[in-house]
Design an enzyme around this catalytic site. Structure first.
Site, PDB file in Angstrom:
ATOM      1  N   LYS A  28       4.180   1.040   9.846  1.00  0.00           N
ATOM      2  CA  LYS A  28       4.348   2.259   9.041  1.00  0.00           C
ATOM      3  C   LYS A  28       3.800   3.475   9.780  1.00  0.00           C
ATOM      4  O   LYS A  28       4.306   4.571   9.617  1.00  0.00           O
ATOM      5  CB  LYS A  28       3.645   2.086   7.692  1.00  0.00           C
ATOM      6  CG  LYS A  28       4.503   1.293   6.714  1.00  0.00           C
ATOM      7  CD  LYS A  28       3.947   1.363   5.313  1.00  0.00           C
ATOM      8  CE  LYS A  28       2.885   0.331   5.114  1.00  0.00           C
ATOM      9  NZ  LYS A  28       2.468   0.148   3.727  1.00  0.00           N
ATOM     10  N   ARG A  67       4.976 -12.368  10.056  1.00  0.00           N
ATOM     11  CA  ARG A  67       5.745 -11.184   9.687  1.00  0.00           C
ATOM     12  C   ARG A  67       7.036 -11.108  10.483  1.00  0.00           C
ATOM     13  O   ARG A  67       7.196 -11.749  11.510  1.00  0.00           O
ATOM     14  CB  ARG A  67       4.919  -9.917   9.843  1.00  0.00           C
ATOM     15  CG  ARG A  67       4.255  -9.693  11.161  1.00  0.00           C
ATOM     16  CD  ARG A  67       3.602  -8.311  11.206  1.00  0.00           C
ATOM     17  NE  ARG A  67       2.627  -8.084  10.153  1.00  0.00           N
ATOM     18  CZ  ARG A  67       2.545  -6.939   9.434  1.00  0.00           C
ATOM     19  NH1 ARG A  67       3.359  -5.939   9.659  1.00  0.00           N
ATOM     20  NH2 ARG A  67       1.640  -6.797   8.513  1.00  0.00           N
ATOM     21  N   GLU A  96       0.876  -1.164   0.000  1.00  0.00           N
ATOM     22  CA  GLU A  96       0.000   0.000   0.000  1.00  0.00           C
ATOM     23  C   GLU A  96       0.918   1.220   0.000  1.00  0.00           C
ATOM     24  O   GLU A  96       1.808   1.320   0.854  1.00  0.00           O
ATOM     25  CB  GLU A  96      -0.871  -0.029   1.258  1.00  0.00           C
ATOM     26  CG  GLU A  96      -1.939   1.009   1.248  1.00  0.00           C
ATOM     27  CD  GLU A  96      -2.774   0.995   2.527  1.00  0.00           C
ATOM     28  OE1 GLU A  96      -3.386   2.019   2.812  1.00  0.00           O
ATOM     29  OE2 GLU A  96      -2.790  -0.049   3.228  1.00  0.00           O
TER      30      GLU A  96
END
Ligand code: ATP
Ligand code: MG
Length: 568
Positions: free
Chosen positions: A283, A273, A48
């Site tokens: 982020k 992850r 994204e």
């Protein structure tokens, strides 16, 4: 190439790379054996564009592009740009640069979810026609209230049983801008009592007047991530949709959409992850660090971003090595940042030229060395790689050494320089300290007077005499001035992930040294050039060197000094 030959090549991809073997490749091998997806492997990396990529993304990039490379398949780069308010062109560009820099290539397969807005709209109409989607007039808050909880079923929307015709009409009018933001949604008609909350009539479209970085103002309805993601994979013919574990619980919904639409159905595989000690990876947090100027931008060398690591001195090879070493699994874990640092050391050890640099200079005058004389001494560029050859370094009467390579009152077993004692200057001569000059006021040592033994030149036939210590140095007349930035961890605690994470920021994460002396061959060094400063670590020329004097970042010390400190 016949299919069976191709098939053999693909199967051997896993077997020839045992270090990369993992559960995802095993699933792919099974699919290939079963002739699924016409024996093709097609993956994608779907960021994204709402921030810069970080080392966690690098794990995903290496996995997706690595699998495509090893199986002779393809990997797309696709921007999942369904959320117009948070996305920026700057991020789109940085992401492409970072993926390329890591060594991967998407050929002509650069895509945007926003390219599929029209197609997705068509899919939505298809679901409405099948009675599987409806326009709902509940507000976002009401939808939340009606949704229920993990222990209570949800409540059906009063708008759930609108006719197909009414839904088609309302959806069309949503799209053409008749209704205000947030007043209506399009929802999938699934099951408000499902134990999986994602299946309780999830929202597919919301009304939002917001300018999109690619489609401008042509849309006032935007698809949700959950609606766009799986269909985008399907449109691109992705065979294996690899994603992180938090999407496992969304998989039933993605399967429902694909089955309801009866379109190509990729297989989704989830993995854990990457979490790394002493840093943050979300982020949102990284953006906060940047916006609050707690770091100097996304590419600050202390950041876990790919651009930060690059600026710090990391190589693509070291990051790919790291991705191989950590592997992939289904279990959440925290990786020690020391492992990442070690990957850089092992890469640069093979490749970086050794040079001499003095970070905290102490001047030495060699009294018995002729005033005007300059000797060109031969130095080895990399003992690990003879092919890297040798270079000449100048030696003269005045040199600099490190301040801590001299002690006036040395402890036992101090083999560096002290009054009356000898030390070898790397690639040069043995010198002896004969006098110490101090600043009258502060008492600080400002200069040493030494003599050299002309019979001890390194590499010459008479150089046989041995002393215990060897130190590095730079000729004062020839030295290049540089600024050197030494970095420490950005956070003081291993896992700075609770609410007060910002209180754990290490206030001393950078030390700037402005009066460093570097051997003259580095005068023309360019940003991104990397060197080993002998005894001091691996250093990388900073981008700031474009506009000012030479600036170096220390990428990593020669060994893990933290480990050493913990042991003693
Ligand atoms: P964040 O939660 O920090 O905002 P994200 O997962 O939303 O990150 P995306 O841009 O959606 O960021 O990520 C693109 C791809 O990278 C996704 O497939 C995601 O699963 C993967 N990814 C993101 N973070 C990590 C991580 N820490 N380790 C491995 N893969 C990751
Ligand atoms: Mg995401």
């Amino acid at each position: 190439m016949t299919d069976s030959v191709k098939n053999m090549e693909q199967e051997s991809a896993n077997e020839t790379l045992p270090e990369r073997r993992n559960f995802i490749r095993e699933i792919i091998d099974v699919d290939l054996k079963a002739n699924k997806y016409e024996r093709k492997v097609h993956t994608r990396f779907p960021p994204e564009p709402n921030g810069y990529l970080h080392i966690g993304h690098a794990k995903s990039i290496c996995l997706n592009f690595g699998i495509a490379n090893d199986y002779k398949g393809m990997c797309n780069l696709r921007f999942d740009d369904t959320n117009p308010s948070k996305e920026e062109v700057e991020y789109v560009e940085s992401i492409q640069q970072d993926v390329r820099w890591l060594g991967f290539d998407w050929d002509d397969r650069l895509f945007y979810a926003s390219d599929y807005f029209e197609k997705l709209c068509g899919f939505a109409i298809r679901l409405i026609q099948k009675g599987k989607a409806y326009v709902c007039d509940l507000s976002a808050d009401e939808i939340r209230q009606y949704r229920g909880t993990l222990t209570e079923p949800g409540k059906e929307s009063p708008y759930r049983n609108r006719t197909v015709e009414e839904n088609l009409d309302l959806f069309q009018r949503m799209r053409s801008g008749e209704f205000p933001d947030g007043s209506r949604t399009l929802r999938a008609k699934i099951d408000m009592a499902s134990p999986n909350l994602n299946l309780r009539d999830p929202v597919m479209y919301r009304i939002l007047r917001s300018t999109h970085h690619r489609t401008g103002d042509s849309w006032c309805i935007y698809p949700t991530y959950d609606w766009a993601h799986g269909q985008s994979d399907s449109i691109e013919g992705i065979t294996h949709s690899i994603c992180t574990l938090e999407f496992e619980i969304h998989r039933p919904l993605y399967d429902w959409f694909l089955n309801a639409l009866e379109i190509h159905h990729p297989r989704q595989i989830e993995f854990a992850r990457l979490n790394l000690t002493y840093t943050v990876m979300s982020k949102r947090k990284l953006l906060e660090l940047v916006e609050e100027q707690r770091v100097n931008g996304w590419d600050d060398p202390r950041m876990p971003t790919i651009s930060g690591l690059r600026r710090r001195g990391y190589t693509p090879e070291s990051i790919r090595l790291f991705a191989d070493r950590i592997g992939v699994s289904k279990n959440e874990s925290m990786i020690d940042v020391a492992l990442l640092e070690d990957c850089l050391r092992s890469d640069l050890n093979k490749r970086a030229s050794r040079v001499m640099a003095v970070l905290h200079p102490l001047k030495i005058v060699i009294e018995n060395y002729p005033d005007e004389r300059v000797e060109e001494l031969e130095a080895v560029n990399n003992p690990e790689d003879p092919a890297m050859g040798v270079r000449k370094i100048p030696f003269s009467k005045i040199i600099y050494i490190e301040q801590d390579d001299f002690q006036e009152n040395p402890p036992k077993k101090y083999f560096r320089l002290s009054p009356g004692m000898e030390v070898r200057l790397r690639y040069a001569y043995i010198i002896k300290c004969v006098d110490v000059v101090k600043d009258e006021k502060s008492g600080k040592v400002v200069e040493l007077r030494c003599t050299y033994d002309p019979e001890t030149k390194s590499g010459s036939s008479q150089s046989g005499r041995k002393v215990k210590g060897t130190i590095h140095w730079v000729s004062a007349l020839h030295a290049v001035n540089a600024e050197v930035r030494l970095y420490d961890r950005l956070f003081n605690v291993e896992n700075p992930n609770d609410d007060n994470w910002k209180e754990c920021i290490n206030p001393n994460s950078v030390e700037v040294l402005r009066d460093c002396k570097i051997e003259p061959g580095l005068a023309a060094a360019k940003p991104q050039d990397r060197f080993q400063f002998e005894r001091l670590g691996y250093f990388c020329v900073d981008d700031d060197s474009k506009t000012s004097a030479l600036v170096f970042n220390r990428a990593v010390t020669l060994r893990d000094t933290w480990l050493k400190m913990q042991k003693t």
